[in-house]
Write an enzyme that holds these catalytic residues in place. Structure first.
Site, PDB file in Angstrom:
ATOM      1  N   ARG A   1       0.817  -1.042  -0.045  1.00  0.00           N
ATOM      2  CA  ARG A   1      -0.123  -0.110   0.150  1.00  0.00           C
ATOM      3  C   ARG A   1       1.012   1.371  -0.026  1.00  0.00           C
ATOM      4  O   ARG A   1       0.237   2.324  -0.461  1.00  0.00           O
ATOM      5  CB  ARG A   1      -0.890   0.050   1.075  1.00  0.00           C
ATOM      6  CG  ARG A   1      -1.620  -1.194   1.280  1.00  0.00           C
ATOM      7  CD  ARG A   1      -2.468  -1.016   2.431  1.00  0.00           C
ATOM      8  NE  ARG A   1      -3.431   0.129   2.640  1.00  0.00           N
ATOM      9  CZ  ARG A   1      -4.690   0.193   2.006  1.00  0.00           C
ATOM     10  NH1 ARG A   1      -5.258  -0.632   1.507  1.00  0.00           N
ATOM     11  NH2 ARG A   1      -5.160   1.433   2.110  1.00  0.00           N
TER      12      ARG A   1
ATOM     13  N   CYS B   1      -7.060  -4.732   2.777  1.00  0.00           N
ATOM     14  CA  CYS B   1      -5.832  -4.625   3.550  1.00  0.00           C
ATOM     15  C   CYS B   1      -6.134  -5.818   4.617  1.00  0.00           C
ATOM     16  O   CYS B   1      -7.366  -6.037   4.927  1.00  0.00           O
ATOM     17  CB  CYS B   1      -5.723  -3.469   4.372  1.00  0.00           C
ATOM     18  SG  CYS B   1      -4.293  -3.541   5.562  1.00  0.00           S
TER      19      CYS B   1
ATOM     20  N   ARG C   1      -8.540   0.365   5.307  1.00  0.00           N
ATOM     21  CA  ARG C   1      -7.317   1.571   5.208  1.00  0.00           C
ATOM     22  C   ARG C   1      -7.743   2.651   4.101  1.00  0.00           C
ATOM     23  O   ARG C   1      -6.849   2.328   3.233  1.00  0.00           O
ATOM     24  CB  ARG C   1      -6.152   0.766   5.106  1.00  0.00           C
ATOM     25  CG  ARG C   1      -5.794   0.110   6.439  1.00  0.00           C
ATOM     26  CD  ARG C   1      -4.461  -0.702   6.419  1.00  0.00           C
ATOM     27  NE  ARG C   1      -3.266   0.224   6.403  1.00  0.00           N
ATOM     28  CZ  ARG C   1      -2.059  -0.015   6.111  1.00  0.00           C
ATOM     29  NH1 ARG C   1      -1.917  -1.338   5.762  1.00  0.00           N
ATOM     30  NH2 ARG C   1      -0.940   0.948   6.329  1.00  0.00           N
TER      31      ARG C   1
ATOM     32  N   ILE D   1      -7.666   5.969   1.518  1.00  0.00           N
ATOM     33  CA  ILE D   1      -6.812   6.678   1.021  1.00  0.00           C
ATOM     34  C   ILE D   1      -7.438   8.338   0.744  1.00  0.00           C
ATOM     35  O   ILE D   1      -6.657   9.082   0.152  1.00  0.00           O
ATOM     36  CB  ILE D   1      -5.979   6.473  -0.093  1.00  0.00           C
ATOM     37  CG1 ILE D   1      -6.755   5.912  -1.244  1.00  0.00           C
ATOM     38  CG2 ILE D   1      -4.920   5.274   0.278  1.00  0.00           C
ATOM     39  CD1 ILE D   1      -6.665   6.418  -2.534  1.00  0.00           C
TER      40      ILE D   1
ATOM     41  N   LEU E   1      -7.672  10.998   2.322  1.00  0.00           N
ATOM     42  CA  LEU E   1      -7.108  11.890   2.951  1.00  0.00           C
ATOM     43  C   LEU E   1      -5.865  12.397   2.141  1.00  0.00           C
ATOM     44  O   LEU E   1      -5.325  13.541   2.169  1.00  0.00           O
ATOM     45  CB  LEU E   1      -6.614  11.953   4.483  1.00  0.00           C
ATOM     46  CG  LEU E   1      -7.750  11.526   5.632  1.00  0.00           C
ATOM     47  CD1 LEU E   1      -7.305  11.327   6.897  1.00  0.00           C
ATOM     48  CD2 LEU E   1      -8.956  12.948   5.284  1.00  0.00           C
TER      49      LEU E   1
ATOM     50  N   VAL F   1      -6.010   3.090  16.168  1.00  0.00           N
ATOM     51  CA  VAL F   1      -5.650   3.334  15.013  1.00  0.00           C
ATOM     52  C   VAL F   1      -6.429   2.362  13.997  1.00  0.00           C
ATOM     53  O   VAL F   1      -6.993   2.929  13.136  1.00  0.00           O
ATOM     54  CB  VAL F   1      -4.277   3.368  14.896  1.00  0.00           C
ATOM     55  CG1 VAL F   1      -3.972   3.980  13.231  1.00  0.00           C
ATOM     56  CG2 VAL F   1      -3.463   4.464  15.753  1.00  0.00           C
TER      57      VAL F   1
ATOM     58  N   ARG G   1       8.473  -8.851   5.054  1.00  0.00           N
ATOM     59  CA  ARG G   1       8.237  -7.584   4.425  1.00  0.00           C
ATOM     60  C   ARG G   1       8.911  -6.588   5.433  1.00  0.00           C
ATOM     61  O   ARG G   1       9.164  -5.323   4.848  1.00  0.00           O
ATOM     62  CB  ARG G   1       6.689  -7.258   4.328  1.00  0.00           C
ATOM     63  CG  ARG G   1       6.175  -8.061   3.480  1.00  0.00           C
ATOM     64  CD  ARG G   1       4.441  -7.713   3.434  1.00  0.00           C
ATOM     65  NE  ARG G   1       4.559  -6.363   2.851  1.00  0.00           N
ATOM     66  CZ  ARG G   1       3.344  -5.709   2.958  1.00  0.00           C
ATOM     67  NH1 ARG G   1       2.206  -6.379   3.038  1.00  0.00           N
ATOM     68  NH2 ARG G   1       3.170  -4.542   2.730  1.00  0.00           N
TER      69      ARG G   1
HETATM   70  N1  EPU Z   1      -6.656   6.963   7.070  1.00  0.00           N
HETATM   71  C1  EPU Z   1      -7.911   7.430   6.568  1.00  0.00           C
HETATM   72  N2  EPU Z   1      -7.527   8.121   5.337  1.00  0.00           N
HETATM   73  C2  EPU Z   1      -6.723   8.303   4.762  1.00  0.00           C
HETATM   74  C3  EPU Z   1      -5.450   7.705   5.381  1.00  0.00           C
HETATM   75  C4  EPU Z   1      -5.500   6.976   6.342  1.00  0.00           C
HETATM   76  O1  EPU Z   1      -8.984   7.343   7.297  1.00  0.00           O
HETATM   77  O2  EPU Z   1      -6.290   8.724   3.513  1.00  0.00           O
HETATM   78  C5  EPU Z   1      -6.759   6.427   8.633  1.00  0.00           C
HETATM   79  C6  EPU Z   1      -6.188   4.899   8.617  1.00  0.00           C
HETATM   80  O3  EPU Z   1      -7.196   3.826   7.981  1.00  0.00           O
HETATM   81  C7  EPU Z   1      -5.851   4.569  10.030  1.00  0.00           C
HETATM   82  C8  EPU Z   1      -5.464   6.006  10.248  1.00  0.00           C
HETATM   83  O4  EPU Z   1      -6.020   6.874   9.469  1.00  0.00           O
HETATM   84  O5  EPU Z   1      -7.102   4.394  10.787  1.00  0.00           O
HETATM   85  C9  EPU Z   1      -3.985   6.216  10.586  1.00  0.00           C
HETATM   86  O6  EPU Z   1      -3.371   5.658   9.266  1.00  0.00           O
HETATM   87  P1  EPU Z   1      -2.026   6.372   8.283  1.00  0.00           P
HETATM   88  O7  EPU Z   1      -2.323   6.956   7.354  1.00  0.00           O
HETATM   89  O8  EPU Z   1      -1.381   7.011   9.687  1.00  0.00           O
HETATM   90  O9  EPU Z   1      -1.382   4.910   8.162  1.00  0.00           O
HETATM   91  P2  EPU Z   1      -0.318   4.680   6.879  1.00  0.00           P
HETATM   92  O10 EPU Z   1       0.393   5.865   6.630  1.00  0.00           O
HETATM   93  O11 EPU Z   1      -1.041   3.830   5.734  1.00  0.00           O
HETATM   94  C10 EPU Z   1       1.708   3.783   8.624  1.00  0.00           C
HETATM   95  C11 EPU Z   1       2.719   2.691   8.223  1.00  0.00           C
HETATM   96  C12 EPU Z   1       1.855   1.479   9.239  1.00  0.00           C
HETATM   97  C13 EPU Z   1       1.215   1.985  10.536  1.00  0.00           C
HETATM   98  C14 EPU Z   1       0.589   3.373  10.455  1.00  0.00           C
HETATM   99  C15 EPU Z   1       0.274   3.970  11.828  1.00  0.00           C
HETATM  100  C16 EPU Z   1       4.178   2.732   6.510  1.00  0.00           C
HETATM  101  C17 EPU Z   1       4.508   2.237   5.365  1.00  0.00           C
HETATM  102  N3  EPU Z   1       3.028   2.208   7.185  1.00  0.00           N
HETATM  103  O12 EPU Z   1       0.700   3.438   7.695  1.00  0.00           O
HETATM  104  O13 EPU Z   1       2.815   0.265   9.365  1.00  0.00           O
HETATM  105  O14 EPU Z   1       0.528   1.018  11.086  1.00  0.00           O
HETATM  106  O15 EPU Z   1       1.194   4.221   9.701  1.00  0.00           O
HETATM  107  O16 EPU Z   1       1.213   4.310  12.608  1.00  0.00           O
HETATM  108  O17 EPU Z   1       4.625   3.792   7.271  1.00  0.00           O
HETATM  109  C18 EPU Z   1       3.372  -1.703   9.661  1.00  0.00           C
HETATM  110  O18 EPU Z   1       4.647  -1.283   9.516  1.00  0.00           O
HETATM  111  O19 EPU Z   1       3.178  -2.819  10.030  1.00  0.00           O
HETATM  112  C19 EPU Z   1       2.377  -0.868   9.099  1.00  0.00           C
HETATM  113  C20 EPU Z   1       1.085  -1.264   8.971  1.00  0.00           C
END
Ligand code: EPU
Length: 424
Positions: A93, A117, A122, A124, A126, A329, A399
């Site tokens: 992702r 996922c 999850r 996107i 935002l 989260v 991964r």
């Molecule tokens: N969210 C939305 N809309 C969006 C983006 C996020 O509703 O457009 C929600 C998500 O569904 C979630 C919250 O916002 O409930 C936080 O998501 P975030 O965007 O912070 O997560 P991410 O950037 O997709 C990264 C890490 C994840 C980690 C999360 C939270 C990377 C590549 N991934 O994901 O890491 O769990 O932040 O800290 O940096 C892992 O390493 O196992 C992993 C899943």
């Protein structure tokens, strides 16, 4: 396919180093798309499946990626495509990280929607909202995000995230650094991985104020130059290795860490009765005779990380008393619980709250990985289970954990990688 075969029951002891952070490396590699010429050098990039997938994506776009040990040099002079295809995005992702840089540099980008996922929705939305605030037009066509801007390019704008989001903050930053004018980002993510991204962008010539605070102010520049940067250490890997020490009643020192990134986790370890000693780049954990129950709530940084929730549940199966773990989260990130219960744990789940009744004697059996951190949780449980635990489908683990079985066997664990065949 590969599996891990673990014979539990050994107290772990010794010193092990953490690798470079996966979740910081991915946006750093995406940011290397921004300069029009030159070769950026990124150090301490871990050798992981996700990094290889992201390298393939950059190469598919036309970037030259040379990896030498943990040193990656990325030259994005000759980008020939702005399309991130489904075949790569569905594997990871975080491929969405190319959206901001491609849009900022080329005025359009076509990125496959990531799809489902393993641990719940999850979205996107935002990421897309942030691009629109900077003047982009977004359409969804045949499963792809089609993002474009007019001839003047992106314009600075005011972005306010309704929730904390690491990925959308990163994408917004990588777009705003080349936008015309000033961008503000409110409720920006505070994660060290985002601070590292800001630091790298600044090294490339970006103007960013407020890194590490919820309020970012970016003054767009005309162009960025290639630069060199050393990635931060992997705080989640480090915390997982410390948990391996704690769950086996051992004493483990993890080097190549920034203890400041682990404050909430180290505090939780202390509540269990573990003794924690920190130095500038190391953390030593000494286990108590009896682990105390410790409730945690997973939340954005600087609070307890969701990426340690599964491992903490494994630890609490060995603690005295009943503990409650809430994930704020990802509400559905609990696929590890049925597998832990198959090993003999007693865990109930109600919405996003797990209740763990400990201590329970775990007994080895065959369990299945479902996602990266769930796999780490099962490996930890295997280290303390009586007899042999087989953790299947460890491609999830590969991964995000570099040479995990080597690191754990260096601490005394009986853990081996074996191949097996899965029948459909
Ligand atoms: N969210 C939305 N809309 C969006 C983006 C996020 O509703 O457009 C929600 C998500 O569904 C979630 C919250 O916002 O409930 C936080 O998501 P975030 O965007 O912070 O997560 P991410 O950037 O997709 C990264 C890490 C994840 C980690 C999360 C939270 C990377 C590549 N991934 O994901 O890491 O769990 O932040 O800290 O940096 C892992 O390493 O196992 C992993 C899943």
């Amino acid at each position: 396919m590969d599996k891990l075969v673990i014979r539990g029951g050994t107290k772990l002891g010794g010193t092990v180093h953490a690798s470079g952070s996966k979740n910081a490396a991915l946006p750093l590699m995406a940011a290397a798309l921004l300069p029009e010429n030159g070769r950026s050098t990124l150090r301490r990039i871990p050798d992981l499946k996700d990094i290889r997938t992201f390298s393939m994506l950059l190469e598919q776009l036309g970037a030259a990626v040379d990896a030498n040990g943990g040193v990656f040099s990325i030259n994005a002079e000759n980008i020939r495509s702005v399309r991130a295809p489904y075949e790569l995005v569905k594997q990871m992702r975080a491929s969405i990280y190319v959206l901001g840089p491609l849009l900022a540099r080329f005025g359009h980008a076509s990125v496959s929607l990531p799809g489902g996922c393993a641990f719940g929705p999850r979205p996107i939305d935002l990421h897309l909202m942030a691009m629109e605030k900077l003047g982009a037009t977004i359409a969804i066509d045949k499963g792809y995000i089609e993002a474009s801007v007019g001839p003047g390019g992106l314009k600075g704008g005011d972005i306010e995230f309704p929730i904390s989001t690491v990925g959308a903050t990163g994408n917004a930053l990588m777009a705003a650094v080349l936008a015309d004018g000033v961008t503000t980002i409110k409720n920006a993510s505070l994660e060290p991985e985002i601070v590292a991204l800001c630091d790298f962008l600044e090294t490339m010539g970006a103007e960013i104020e407020g890194a590490g605070t919820p309020s970012l102010r970016i003054t767009g520049v005309k162009r960025l130059h290639a630069a060199e940067f050393s990635n931060i250490f992997d705080r989640i890997e480090a915390a997982t290795l410390l948990t391996a020490g704690a769950i086996t009643g051992g004493e483990v020192c993890v080097t190549a860490v920034d203890p400041a990134h682990l404050t909430a986790v180290l505090r939780a370890f202390e509540q269990t009765g573990c003794e924690i000693v920190t130095d500038t780049e190391s953390v030593t954990l000494r286990s108590p005779e009896v682990l105390r129950r410790t409730d945690i709530i997973a939340n954005p940084y600087p609070l307890f990380p969701t990426d340690m929730q599964a491992q903490w549940i494994a630890l609490m199966t060995q603690a005295e008393g009943t503990s409650e773990i809430i994930d704020k989260v990802y509400h559905e990130r609990f696929k590890h619980i049925p597998e832990l219960n198959r090993l003999g744990a007693h865990i109930e789940i109600n919405d996003n709250e797990a209740t763990i009744h400990g201590p329970r004697k775990l007994t080895g059996t065959t369990v299945m990985s479902t996602d990266l951190r769930a796999s780490a949780c099962l490996v930890l449980a295997g280290l303390v289970a009586e007899g042999e635990t087989e953790v299947l489908r460890i491609y999830h683990l590969d991964r995000g954990y570099e040479q995990i079985e080597k690191k754990l066997s260096g601490l005394g664990a009986d853990i081996k990688r074996r191949q097996y065949q899965e029948f459909a």
